[in-house]
Design a protein around this motif. Structure first.
Motif, PDB file in Angstrom:
ATOM      1  N   ALA A  63       0.836  -1.204   0.000  1.00 12.69           N
ATOM      2  CA  ALA A  63       0.000   0.000   0.000  1.00 12.69           C
ATOM      3  C   ALA A  63       0.872   1.255   0.000  1.00 12.69           C
ATOM      4  O   ALA A  63       0.506   2.278  -0.574  1.00 12.69           O
ATOM      5  N   ARG A  64       2.011   1.194   0.677  1.00 14.48           N
ATOM      6  CA  ARG A  64       2.972   2.299   0.710  1.00 14.48           C
ATOM      7  C   ARG A  64       4.225   1.851  -0.023  1.00 14.48           C
ATOM      8  O   ARG A  64       4.769   0.781   0.268  1.00 14.48           O
ATOM      9  N   GLY A  68      10.244   2.808   5.843  1.00 13.43           N
ATOM     10  CA  GLY A  68      10.903   3.696   6.796  1.00 13.43           C
ATOM     11  C   GLY A  68       9.904   4.397   7.692  1.00 13.43           C
ATOM     12  O   GLY A  68       9.384   5.450   7.344  1.00 13.43           O
ATOM     13  N   SER A  69       9.641   3.809   8.861  1.00 14.52           N
ATOM     14  CA  SER A  69       8.665   4.418   9.778  1.00 14.52           C
ATOM     15  C   SER A  69       9.333   5.299  10.825  1.00 14.52           C
ATOM     16  O   SER A  69       8.822   6.369  11.158  1.00 14.52           O
ATOM     17  N   ASP A  70      10.480   4.885  11.355  1.00 14.08           N
ATOM     18  CA  ASP A  70      11.177   5.710  12.349  1.00 14.08           C
ATOM     19  C   ASP A  70      12.031   6.749  11.632  1.00 14.08           C
ATOM     20  O   ASP A  70      12.965   6.406  10.903  1.00 14.08           O
ATOM     21  N   GLY A  97       2.122   4.587  10.055  1.00  8.67           N
ATOM     22  CA  GLY A  97       0.971   4.606   9.162  1.00  8.67           C
ATOM     23  C   GLY A  97       1.305   5.013   7.738  1.00  8.67           C
ATOM     24  O   GLY A  97       0.806   4.429   6.775  1.00  8.67           O
ATOM     25  N   LEU A  98       2.169   6.017   7.582  1.00  7.25           N
ATOM     26  CA  LEU A  98       2.501   6.536   6.249  1.00  7.25           C
ATOM     27  C   LEU A  98       3.884   6.115   5.764  1.00  7.25           C
ATOM     28  O   LEU A  98       4.151   6.135   4.565  1.00  7.25           O
ATOM     29  N   GLU A 104      14.151  11.441   0.611  1.00  3.65           N
ATOM     30  CA  GLU A 104      14.669  12.741   1.038  1.00  3.65           C
ATOM     31  C   GLU A 104      13.654  13.516   1.870  1.00  3.65           C
ATOM     32  O   GLU A 104      14.020  14.286   2.757  1.00  3.65           O
ATOM     33  N   TYR A 105      12.366  13.339   1.566  1.00  3.21           N
ATOM     34  CA  TYR A 105      11.308  14.012   2.309  1.00  3.21           C
ATOM     35  C   TYR A 105      10.214  13.003   2.647  1.00  3.21           C
ATOM     36  O   TYR A 105       9.947  12.080   1.866  1.00  3.21           O
ATOM     37  N   ALA A 106       9.581  13.202   3.803  1.00 10.48           N
ATOM     38  CA  ALA A 106       8.485  12.329   4.221  1.00 10.48           C
ATOM     39  C   ALA A 106       7.362  13.168   4.797  1.00 10.48           C
ATOM     40  O   ALA A 106       7.598  14.228   5.390  1.00 10.48           O
TER      41      ALA A 106
END
Length: 273
Positions: A63-64, A68-70, A97-98, A104-106
Motif C-alpha cells: 500500500a505504501r 521507513g517508519s522511524d 501509518g505513512l 529525502e522528504y516524508a
C-alpha cells in the motif's frame, strides 16, 4: 526528490532508487526533510509481505511504496491546522501509518512527532520511537524486588527495555543468542540466558515477562510467571499471537496471571523529551 521504492513484496532486491514527486502536507500533516531513519522489524515484514498482517491494506502489492517508519529530520513545511511545529524544527517520530523514511522528504501526521532532544544526533533519535515506545509500555509494572525477563533482549527494543526495567529497580534477565550475552550485560542485565541452551520458561518464575519473539505455548508462559505476574507479548509468529490473544486470556485469568498481547500505543507522549 529521490526515494527508495518497491511495488511488489519480496527480498531486498525488489527495492530501487527512483526520482519521485516531493509530497505536500495535507491538513494536520508535516513535511520533514529526512536526515536519518532506522530499520525496524516492521520494515522487513512490510518488504517481504509476511506475516499475513504485513499485507493489511495491500493484499497483492504494498500500500505504501517507500518504507521507513522511524524518522528524524527537520520540518520543511506544515499543513493547515498544525500548531506544534514550524519549519526549521528538529523532530523525530514513528510514522508507521505513512512510512516514507527511505526518501529525502516524508509526510507525517503532526500527532506522531516530537521535538528532537538537542543532546541526541539525528541518527540516535531515529532509533528510538518504535522500539522505545514498546520498551516503555512493556516494562510498566517493573519495580524493586520484582523479577523481569525480556525475551529477545539483544535486538532493537530489548536494550531499551533492560535499561528502563533497571531504572525502575527490577532484577532483569535478558534472553537472546550466545553472541549477545555480553552486550545484554553491558546495558544492565543482571542475568542472561542463551535461548539455544536454556528454556527461560523453566528457569525461576518472573513477575514480568516482555516477549519480543514469542513462539511457545500459553501454558509455558503461565509456568514462567509467579501468581499475580504479567506476560506481555509484542512480536512473534501469527499462530502464537493468536493463541495468546485467545487462550492466553482464559489460561491466565484462571491461574491468577495476566497473559496478553501488548496493545502498543503510538504518539509523541511516549518519547517527548
Amino acid at each position: 526528490m529521490q526515494a527508495v521504492v518497491y511495488d511488489r513484496y519480496g527480498a531486498p532486491d525488489v527495492l530501487r532508487l527512483e526520482e519521485v514527486p516531493t509530497p505536500s502536507p495535507a491538513a494536520g500533516q508535516v513535511r520533514i526533510r529526512v536526515v536519518a531513519t532506522s530499520i525496524n522489524l516492521s520494515d522487513w515484514e512490510c518488504l517481504r509481505g509476511t506475516p499475513a498482517y504485513a499485507r493489511i491494506g495491500g493484499l497483492r502489492a504494498p500500500a505504501r511504496h517507500t518504507l521507513g517508519s522511524d524518522i528524524a529530520g527537520v520540518v520543511d513545511a506544515v499543513g493547515e491546522g498544525v500548531t506544534r511545529f514550524r519549519p526549521g524544527d528538529e523532530v523525530y517520530g514513528d510514522n508507521l501509518g505513512l512510512k516514507g523514511g527511505f526518501a529525502e522528504y516524508a509526510i507525517a501526521p503532526e500527532s506522531v512527532l516530537a521535538h528532537k532532544p538537542t543532546q541526541l544526533t539525528f541518527a540516535q533519535a531515529s532509533t528510538i520511537p518504535q522500539s522505545g515506545a514498546i520498551a516503555l509500555q512493556g516494562t510498566q509494572g517493573a519495580a524493586a524486588d520484582r523479577r523481569a525477563l525480556i525475551n529477545g533482549a539483544g535486538g532493537g527494543t530489548g536494550p531499551f527495555a533492560i535499561q528502563l526495567a533497571k531504572r525502575l529497580g527490577a532484577h532483569v534477565t535478558g534472553v537472546d543468542n550466545a553472541g549477545k550475552l555480553d552486550f545484554m550485560r553491558s546495558v544492565g542485565a543482571d542475568e542472561v540466558i542463551d535461548y539455544r541452551r536454556d528454556d527461560f520458561t523453566r528457569t525461576a518464575p518472573y513477575d514480568l515477562i516482555l516477549d519480543l519473539v514469542a513462539h511457545r505455548s500459553v501454558f509455558a508462559y503461565r509456568r514462567a510467571l509467579v501468581r499475580g505476574g504479567r506476560y506481555r507479548c509484542v512480536g512473534g509468529s501469527v499462530p502464537t499471537l493468536l493463541r495468546v490473544l485467545t487462550a492466553g486470556w482464559v489460561v491466565g485469568r484462571s491461574s491468577g496471571r495476566a497473559i496478553d498481547v501488548l496493545p502498543v500505543k503510538e504518539g509523541p507522549a511516549y518519547f517527548e523529551a
